[in-house]
Design a protein around this motif. Structure first.
Motif, PDB file in Angstrom:
ATOM      1  N   PRO A 139      22.693 -85.746 -49.494  1.00  0.00           N
ATOM      2  CA  PRO A 139      21.687 -84.812 -50.021  1.00  0.00           C
ATOM      3  C   PRO A 139      20.979 -84.074 -48.891  1.00  0.00           C
ATOM      4  CG  PRO A 139      21.440 -87.019 -50.959  1.00  0.00           C
ATOM      5  CD  PRO A 139      22.372 -87.140 -49.805  1.00  0.00           C
ATOM      6  N   GLU A 140      20.656 -82.809 -49.130  1.00  0.00           N
ATOM      7  CA  GLU A 140      19.900 -81.998 -48.180  1.00  0.00           C
ATOM      8  C   GLU A 140      18.745 -81.328 -48.912  1.00  0.00           C
ATOM      9  OE1 GLU A 140      23.578 -80.662 -45.210  1.00  0.00           O
ATOM     10  OE2 GLU A 140      22.707 -79.225 -46.612  1.00  0.00           O
ATOM     11  N   VAL A 159      21.365 -94.138 -54.274  1.00  0.00           N
ATOM     12  CA  VAL A 159      20.299 -93.538 -53.473  1.00  0.00           C
ATOM     13  C   VAL A 159      20.361 -92.015 -53.502  1.00  0.00           C
ATOM     14  CG1 VAL A 159      19.523 -93.189 -51.087  1.00  0.00           C
ATOM     15  CG2 VAL A 159      19.938 -95.500 -51.942  1.00  0.00           C
ATOM     16  N   ALA A 160      21.554 -91.451 -53.382  1.00  0.00           N
ATOM     17  CA  ALA A 160      21.704 -89.998 -53.242  1.00  0.00           C
ATOM     18  C   ALA A 160      21.015 -89.202 -54.356  1.00  0.00           C
ATOM     19  CB  ALA A 160      23.184 -89.633 -53.149  1.00  0.00           C
ATOM     20  N   PRO A 161      21.225 -89.518 -55.638  1.00  0.00           N
ATOM     21  CA  PRO A 161      20.553 -88.739 -56.687  1.00  0.00           C
ATOM     22  C   PRO A 161      19.029 -88.843 -56.622  1.00  0.00           C
ATOM     23  CG  PRO A 161      22.385 -89.993 -57.604  1.00  0.00           C
ATOM     24  CD  PRO A 161      22.168 -90.501 -56.216  1.00  0.00           C
ATOM     25  N   GLN A 162      18.518 -90.027 -56.285  1.00  0.00           N
ATOM     26  CA  GLN A 162      17.069 -90.204 -56.227  1.00  0.00           C
ATOM     27  C   GLN A 162      16.454 -89.402 -55.082  1.00  0.00           C
ATOM     28  OE1 GLN A 162      15.615 -94.370 -56.991  1.00  0.00           O
ATOM     29  NE2 GLN A 162      17.791 -94.866 -56.906  1.00  0.00           N
ATOM     30  N   VAL A 163      17.115 -89.413 -53.935  1.00  0.00           N
ATOM     31  CA  VAL A 163      16.587 -88.671 -52.788  1.00  0.00           C
ATOM     32  C   VAL A 163      16.647 -87.168 -53.051  1.00  0.00           C
ATOM     33  CG1 VAL A 163      16.892 -88.164 -50.345  1.00  0.00           C
ATOM     34  CG2 VAL A 163      17.165 -90.504 -51.160  1.00  0.00           C
ATOM     35  N   ILE A 241      12.985 -95.027 -47.381  1.00  0.00           N
ATOM     36  CA  ILE A 241      13.569 -93.766 -46.910  1.00  0.00           C
ATOM     37  C   ILE A 241      12.512 -92.668 -46.927  1.00  0.00           C
ATOM     38  CG2 ILE A 241      15.358 -92.034 -47.330  1.00  0.00           C
ATOM     39  CD1 ILE A 241      16.930 -94.275 -48.806  1.00  0.00           C
ATOM     40  N   VAL A 242      11.774 -92.597 -48.015  1.00  0.00           N
ATOM     41  CA  VAL A 242      10.719 -91.594 -48.151  1.00  0.00           C
ATOM     42  C   VAL A 242       9.639 -91.807 -47.097  1.00  0.00           C
ATOM     43  CG1 VAL A 242       8.836 -90.821 -49.650  1.00  0.00           C
ATOM     44  CG2 VAL A 242      11.136 -91.139 -50.587  1.00  0.00           C
TER      45      VAL A 242
END
Length: 270
Positions: A139-140, A159-163, A241-242
């Protein structure tokens, strides 16, 4: 009448001569190639087909990942900028967008809680294992409320969809460049680790208007701060991560303020 007959005979003579000439050449050529193609003109090496691009296999994005220290060896790395990209990668689009996340603090490298050596070791291990992953989801976007770019490189389909839902959407640049903040998120790792690091690098800049690099004889550069976030474990927490992203953004912004002030002070003393 006689002239027509003469002309017809002449044409037959010419045609017969040409046929005989071509036949002679063909016969000579046949004799020449009886032993097969001469070694002097045989193809050297074996031919191979250059693979086409497909979703998850885009060369310019793979090169961008290489610059970030990850090589997608399984040829499956998805660049994700919008919900449609999640579908292309076979992931589920979050029901809540934008997603609000309560950060869970992680240590900064260079402090008592985390040494640079420990961070560098964990970062390199994460990069190596991500390179071996079956698929990478990347994700970007922008840190919410800013224009600071972030790229997450992860093997986690969760993780990718949430980020992506957390980040603000950013323009999709081509070719893709490295982002100010890069996050390496490794799922399925036995050892839990989380941390972030800020470092200063030099990046090329354009010379003054009307002046070229050739005129100067060198490439002008300027200092710039970049951040790296590493979160690894059995099931990496999005909250960590956030936290790394938000702490990194604040540090980068503070560095820019300090550089601007230093440049202003330097100009006053000239």
């Amino acid at each position: 009448m006689l002239s027509r007959v003469a002309a017809s005979c002449s044409e037959r003579v010419v045609r017969t001569t040409l046929v005989r000439s071509f036949s002679a050449v063909a016969a000579a050529s046949g004799a020449q190639w009886e032993g097969g193609i001469p070694d002097s003109i045989k193809r050297v090496g074996q031919t191979s087909a250059f693979p086409d691009e497909y979703p998850g296999m885009v060369y310019e994005f793979n090169w961008a990942l290489n610059r970030d220290g990850v090589t997608p060896l399984k040829r499956s790395a998805f660049r994700i900028n919008k919900p449609l990209d999640l579908k292309v990668a076979g992931l589920t689009v979050p029901k809540t967008m934008p997603l609000k996340v309560k950060a869970k603090a992680i240590p900064e490298a260079g402090t008592d809680a985390l040494s640079f050596e420990a961070f560098d070791q964990a970062c390199q291990e994460a990069r190596d294992l991500l390179s071996l992953s079956d698929s990478l989801y990347c994700p970007e976007g922008h840190v919410p409320g800013t224009t600071t770019g972030v790229r997450i490189i992860s093997n986690s389909s969760t993780v990718a969809p949430q980020v992506l839902a957390y980040l603000d959407r950013c323009p999709k640049k081509s070719p893709p460049q490295s982002m100010p903040i890069t996050c390496f998120v490794l799922e399925g790792h036995a050892t839990e680790f989380s941390g972030y690091s800020i470092e200063e690098i030099e990046v090329p800049v354009n010379p003054e208007e009307g002046v070229s690099v050739f005129d100067l004889g060198y490439q002008p550069k300027e200092a710039k701060s970049v951040a790296t976030v590493v979160v690894a474990g059995k099931a990496p927490e999005v909250a960590k991560i956030v936290a790394g992203i938000e702490a990194s953004q604040k540090a980068l912004a503070q560095d820019e303020i300090e550089r601007a002030k230093s440049a202003e002070d330097a100009s006053k003393t000239e």
